[in-house]
Design a protein around this motif. Structure first.
Motif, PDB file in Angstrom:
ATOM      1  N   GLU A 161       6.344   8.469  -4.275  1.00 58.13           N
ATOM      2  CA  GLU A 161       5.801   7.192  -4.111  1.00 58.13           C
ATOM      3  C   GLU A 161       6.830   6.744  -2.900  1.00 58.13           C
ATOM      4  N   ALA A 162       7.738   6.760  -2.659  1.00 56.80           N
ATOM      5  CA  ALA A 162       8.482   6.236  -1.462  1.00 56.80           C
ATOM      6  C   ALA A 162       8.136   7.214  -0.336  1.00 56.80           C
ATOM      7  N   ALA A 193       6.565   5.189   2.966  1.00 58.15           N
ATOM      8  CA  ALA A 193       7.086   5.210   4.108  1.00 58.15           C
ATOM      9  C   ALA A 193       6.086   5.873   5.291  1.00 58.15           C
ATOM     10  N   GLU A 194       5.480   6.945   5.099  1.00 61.10           N
ATOM     11  CA  GLU A 194       4.211   7.240   5.884  1.00 61.10           C
ATOM     12  C   GLU A 194       3.145   6.186   6.057  1.00 61.10           C
ATOM     13  N   GLN A 195       3.141   5.442   5.165  1.00 63.34           N
ATOM     14  CA  GLN A 195       1.950   4.385   5.365  1.00 63.34           C
ATOM     15  C   GLN A 195       2.306   3.469   6.477  1.00 63.34           C
ATOM     16  N   GLY A 196       3.519   3.287   6.767  1.00 69.38           N
ATOM     17  CA  GLY A 196       3.937   2.486   7.931  1.00 69.38           C
ATOM     18  C   GLY A 196       4.243   1.133   7.750  1.00 69.38           C
ATOM     19  N   ARG A 197       3.404   0.322   6.834  1.00 68.68           N
ATOM     20  CA  ARG A 197       3.637  -0.863   6.314  1.00 68.68           C
ATOM     21  C   ARG A 197       4.018  -1.197   5.020  1.00 68.68           C
ATOM     22  N   GLU A 247       3.704  -3.174  -2.332  1.00 73.78           N
ATOM     23  CA  GLU A 247       3.894  -1.842  -2.239  1.00 73.78           C
ATOM     24  C   GLU A 247       5.423  -1.739  -2.788  1.00 73.78           C
ATOM     25  N   ILE A 248       6.392  -3.033  -2.453  1.00 73.10           N
ATOM     26  CA  ILE A 248       7.471  -3.022  -3.091  1.00 73.10           C
ATOM     27  C   ILE A 248       7.750  -3.131  -4.605  1.00 73.10           C
ATOM     28  N   GLU A 249       6.659  -3.769  -4.849  1.00 70.27           N
ATOM     29  CA  GLU A 249       6.264  -4.146  -6.523  1.00 70.27           C
ATOM     30  C   GLU A 249       6.019  -2.769  -6.998  1.00 70.27           C
ATOM     31  N   ARG A 250       5.207  -1.888  -6.476  1.00 71.28           N
ATOM     32  CA  ARG A 250       4.546  -0.429  -6.783  1.00 71.28           C
ATOM     33  C   ARG A 250       5.935   0.332  -7.088  1.00 71.28           C
ATOM     34  N   LEU A 251       6.755   0.353  -5.887  1.00 71.15           N
ATOM     35  CA  LEU A 251       7.865   1.130  -5.806  1.00 71.15           C
ATOM     36  C   LEU A 251       8.872   1.026  -6.848  1.00 71.15           C
ATOM     37  N   ASN A 252       9.193  -0.412  -7.067  1.00 71.37           N
ATOM     38  CA  ASN A 252      10.077  -0.873  -8.078  1.00 71.37           C
ATOM     39  C   ASN A 252       9.352  -0.348  -9.581  1.00 71.37           C
TER      40      ASN A 252
END
Length: 175
Positions: free
Chosen positions: A19-20, A24-28, A33-38
């Motif tokens: 997921e990270a 990162a590849e998404q660029g933004r 996205e931070i919530e999803r990664l958490n």
């Protein structure tokens, strides 16, 4: 660590890393996205917190599985298989699925049988014994439809007793 804990750790670390990388590849990266990664990283954080305190990386709960036929008689000699929900929903690593099936499957056959399930979003199903390779194929093909969730967020709930009704509730190989 127990082999099941090592295999499960591998899954959660791989999921958080994937997921990270995707973000990162998404660029933004925004708040969503931070919530999803958490959310994806939470199991890894929990593992670390438990290890630092000297505990096993996972909290386990006891689950009893019973298989009956339609007349209420116990069905014997079926195996309880288990995987994290993410691998049932998005099977993407055959080797990891096979490894986890080998490590997480209940030791004794039905019925009834009792095993331990990590407190996480897990999926359990019953099928013929000693069919880890065939079950791996079914998971990869997204054909395991008769599974039952065991939710990690219900950690204060009593340990569940699950009932599967045969033959409809049994996952058959080759179907």
């Amino acid at each position: 660590m127990h082999p099941a804990e090592l295999a499960l750790s591998r899954y959660y670390i791989r999921s958080a890393s994937a997921e990270a990388r995707r973000l990162a590849e998404q660029g933004r990266i925004g708040p969503r996205e931070i919530e999803r990664l958490n959310s994806v990283a939470q199991p890894v954080k929990s593992m670390n917190e438990r290890l630092v305190r000297g505990y096993s990386p996972f909290d386990w709960r006891t689950v009893t599985v019973t298989v009956h036929d339609k007349s209420g008689r116990h069905v014997k000699q079926l195996r309880v298989y288990m995987l994290p929900a993410g691998l049932i929903d998005r099977p993407d690593d055959r080797d990891l699925i096979r490894l986890l099936l080998g490590r997480l499957t209940f030791e004794k056959p039905t019925s009834p049988t009792t095993g331990v399930v990590p407190r996480g979003e897990m999926r359990l199903w019953v099928g013929p014994q000693y069919q880890d390779d065939s079950m791996t194929d079914l998971v990869m093909a997204r054909k395991v439809k008769r599974h039952t969730p065991v939710h990690g967020h219900m950690s204060t709930a009593p340990d569940p007793n699950l009932l599967f009704i045969a033959p409809e509730g049994v996952t058959e190989v080759g179907r």
